[in-house]
Motif scaffolding. Structure first.
Motif, mmCIF file in Angstrom:
data_model
loop_
_atom_site.group_PDB
_atom_site.id
_atom_site.type_symbol
_atom_site.label_atom_id
_atom_site.label_comp_id
_atom_site.label_asym_id
_atom_site.label_seq_id
_atom_site.Cartn_x
_atom_site.Cartn_y
_atom_site.Cartn_z
ATOM 1 N N PHE A 17 0.978 -1.407 0.112
ATOM 2 C CA PHE A 17 -0.170 -0.258 0.461
ATOM 3 C C PHE A 17 0.983 1.372 -0.401
ATOM 4 C CE2 PHE A 17 -2.319 3.076 3.448
ATOM 5 C CZ PHE A 17 -2.398 3.752 2.122
ATOM 6 N N GLU A 20 2.417 1.138 -3.253
ATOM 7 C CA GLU A 20 2.333 1.615 -4.551
ATOM 8 C C GLU A 20 2.808 0.589 -6.188
ATOM 9 O OE1 GLU A 20 2.515 5.476 -5.068
ATOM 10 O OE2 GLU A 20 1.088 5.978 -3.730
ATOM 11 N N TYR A 23 0.418 -0.371 -8.761
ATOM 12 C CA TYR A 23 -1.371 -0.137 -8.768
ATOM 13 C C TYR A 23 -1.827 0.496 -10.065
ATOM 14 C CZ TYR A 23 0.996 4.961 -10.628
ATOM 15 O OH TYR A 23 0.889 5.977 -11.429
ATOM 16 N N ASP A 24 -2.997 0.097 -10.279
ATOM 17 C CA ASP A 24 -3.645 0.071 -11.543
ATOM 18 C C ASP A 24 -5.220 1.057 -10.996
ATOM 19 O OD1 ASP A 24 -5.712 -1.717 -9.957
ATOM 20 O OD2 ASP A 24 -5.138 -3.169 -11.635
ATOM 21 N N ILE A 26 -6.546 5.094 -9.512
ATOM 22 C CA ILE A 26 -5.496 6.420 -8.759
ATOM 23 C C ILE A 26 -7.195 7.080 -8.642
ATOM 24 C CG2 ILE A 26 -5.402 8.744 -10.152
ATOM 25 C CD1 ILE A 26 -3.288 6.920 -12.284
ATOM 26 N N HIS A 39 -2.941 6.210 -5.008
ATOM 27 C CA HIS A 39 -3.032 5.129 -6.030
ATOM 28 C C HIS A 39 -2.821 3.423 -5.201
ATOM 29 C CE1 HIS A 39 0.039 7.297 -7.982
ATOM 30 N NE2 HIS A 39 -0.782 8.080 -7.949
ATOM 31 N N ALA A 40 -3.958 2.943 -5.648
ATOM 32 C CA ALA A 40 -4.367 2.200 -5.483
ATOM 33 C C ALA A 40 -4.385 -0.195 -6.326
ATOM 34 C CB ALA A 40 -6.083 1.501 -4.470
ATOM 35 N N HIS A 41 -4.743 -0.809 -5.777
ATOM 36 C CA HIS A 41 -4.736 -1.872 -6.967
ATOM 37 C C HIS A 41 -6.355 -2.613 -6.841
ATOM 38 C CE1 HIS A 41 -0.884 -1.156 -5.283
ATOM 39 N NE2 HIS A 41 -0.359 -2.218 -5.976
ATOM 40 N N SER A 42 -6.609 -2.445 -7.375
ATOM 41 C CA SER A 42 -7.806 -2.890 -7.478
ATOM 42 C C SER A 42 -8.161 -4.800 -7.675
ATOM 43 C CB SER A 42 -8.284 -2.852 -9.254
ATOM 44 O OG SER A 42 -7.946 -3.943 -10.344
ATOM 45 N N LYS A 67 -5.240 2.277 -16.819
ATOM 46 C CA LYS A 67 -6.243 2.684 -15.146
ATOM 47 C C LYS A 67 -7.074 3.517 -14.414
ATOM 48 C CE LYS A 67 -1.473 3.233 -13.514
ATOM 49 N NZ LYS A 67 -0.085 2.324 -14.254
ATOM 50 N N TYR A 88 -5.890 -3.049 3.304
ATOM 51 C CA TYR A 88 -4.910 -3.863 2.556
ATOM 52 C C TYR A 88 -4.677 -4.560 3.941
ATOM 53 C CZ TYR A 88 -3.763 -1.585 -2.273
ATOM 54 O OH TYR A 88 -3.842 -0.601 -2.815
#
Length: 467
Positions: A17, A20, A23-24, A26, A39-42, A67, A88
């Motif tokens: 987390f 980042e 990350y995909d 925003i 920024h994060a991860h789907s 993204k 996370y």
């Protein structure tokens, strides 16, 4: 060993987390000019939240350069970071947030459909931020009312306001309260107000809604019609028969033009004709339903659920409509005398008791629970007794609890005609200088910050009666 692996896994996800990497998503969080890009991860968001699963699976979110783009102007960057850290790694820290911020966080997690946090944050507000309701009772009540999932917090707010209605009725924002909420409150049997105060509060609210002065001699027919319409839904809820004759004459009868004429006639007859009974079915008085009033100069009604939970060894306080005990005042040192003989005269042979003492010159309360009794001479054994220490007497979140050490339960309670409520290492002399002795490794009640010696300003003893 398993817990160690879980801790490492949580730490690794927290690093993901923070760094980042890969990350995909925003997220533009907050309003101008304080928008922040997060920024994060789907895949992680989808696993942890139904909201994000819907957003990404249905492609509601805008996509740019591979993204996902989300805009959440209604959630501040600080709160969004708290939420994402929980998503996370399962960690959340609320102690640095004020009550209004915690409420905003609750609204945000409700929007994002993170069910675990909805329950957890409600519990946190109820247990640790009980004063937040004082800051803006009208706004908070309306906010909670609008969210169906905030059931625990809604119940707490209603009970708190019914218990201490001055929080709302004396607030500058009271006149802004929406009519359905005011109606809901006035309907309640446990609203802790004199009926004349409810009537006066209702009039204050009504005149503010209609932008009128409180002077019946200056009202036009149109004014009277407007007020009648505004009050119509509330009149059946006011228990006019519980208003005493003087208040009725000076504070109700003068408004006879805006009240139903049959009601005025029946009330006049009720007050004038001896032994006249109400002609219509009326709601019962609110007073018998005030279950949580307590005859004390030291504690308030919100202490009772806490004491009850300690007696039952529950991790959280009892709900106020489910308290299995009543507390009956037996003794008050300022009223009955500080000597030990007065204590025993009032408290012996009464069964289980709770005592509370205020340390002189402070807000600290100390106390204890004796599940047995205070009569006789010598030590009594029990594993159910406890001492407590509340550093800020009105703030129950500052309470610390110490159950008797089972290895020394034979010395849990000490009874003697020359002593007050003595328990283990805690010595209550027959006067107002008390002591807590440190007996080292054999200490009977583990330390919770009670001073070694102090003067007592006042103390009370309550009989604990099982309902």
């Amino acid at each position: 060993m398993t817990s160690k692996f879980w801790a490492e896994l949580s730490s690794d996800y927290e690093k993901l987390f923070e760094t980042e990497i890969g990350y995909d998503v925003i997220i533009y969080s907050g309003e101008e000019p304080n928008v922040k890009e997060i920024h994060a991860h789907s895949n992680i968001l989808c696993i942890r939240s139904q909201y994000f699963r819907s957003v990404f699976s249905n492609e509601w979110a805008e996509k740019k350069d591979g993204k996902f783009i989300l805009k959440k102007p209604n959630i501040s960057p600080h709160l969004f970071n708290i939420i994402l850290r929980f998503i996370y790694c399962g960690n959340i820290e609320l102690k640095n947030l004020q009550g209004p911020e915690v409420l905003k966080l609750l609204i945000a997690v409700d929007e994002l459909n993170i069910q675990q946090l909805i329950t957890y944050i409600q519990e946190y507000l109820i247990e640790h931020q009980t004063e937040f309701l004082h800051q803006n009772p009208t706004g908070i009540l309306e906010t909670v009312y609008q969210h169906e999932t905030f059931t625990d917090l809604w119940e707490f707010c209603l009970e708190k306001i019914c218990e201490e209605p001055e929080i709302l009725f004396n607030s500058d924002k009271f006149i802004d309260l929406k009519a359905p909420l005011l109606e809901m409150l006035i309907k309640r049997d446990d609203l802790n107000m004199e009926e004349i105060e409810i009537w006066e509060g209702l009039l204050k609210w009504c005149f503010a809604q209609q932008n009128m002065i409180n002077d019946p001699t200056k009202w036009s027919k149109d004014d009277i019609t407007k007020i009648e319409r505004s009050l119509h839904r509330f009149i059946p809820l006011v228990r006019f028969y519980d208003i005493n004759p003087a208040d009725f004459f000076y504070k109700v009868y003068c408004y006879k033009e805006i009240l139903p004429q049959d009601l005025i006639h029946n009330l006049l007859e009720f007050h004038i004709v001896p032994n006249m009974k109400p002609k219509t079915n009326v709601a019962p008085s609110r007073k018998p339903n005030l279950k949580f009033k307590i005859d004390s100069t030291l504690i308030e009604s919100n202490h009772i659920p806490l004491f009850a939970s300690w007696i039952d060894r529950k991790d959280s306080p009892h709900k106020k409509n489910d308290i299995p005990y009543e507390l009956k005042l037996l003794y008050r040192s300022s009223r009955d005398g500080f000597d030990a003989a007065s204590f025993h005269r009032n408290c012996d042979n009464k069964g289980a008791t709770i005592w509370i003492a205020k340390i002189q010159g402070t807000t600290q309360l100390i106390g204890g629970y004796n599940p047995l009794d205070w009569c006789g001479y010598g030590w009594k054994s029990t594993t159910d007794s406890f001492l407590f220490h509340i550093t800020d007497g009105k703030n129950i979140s500052t309470a610390k609890l110490s159950y008797v050490n089972n290895n020394n339960a034979v010395n849990a309670i000490y009874c003697h005609g020359s002593q007050g409520p003595q328990m283990g290492d805690f010595l209550c002399s027959g006067f107002n200088k008390w002591y807590f002795y440190d007996a080292g490794v054999c200490i009977i009640y583990p330390k919770i910050g009670i001073p070694e010696s102090f003067m007592v300003e006042n103390y009370e003893v309550f009989q604990v009666i099982k309902k």
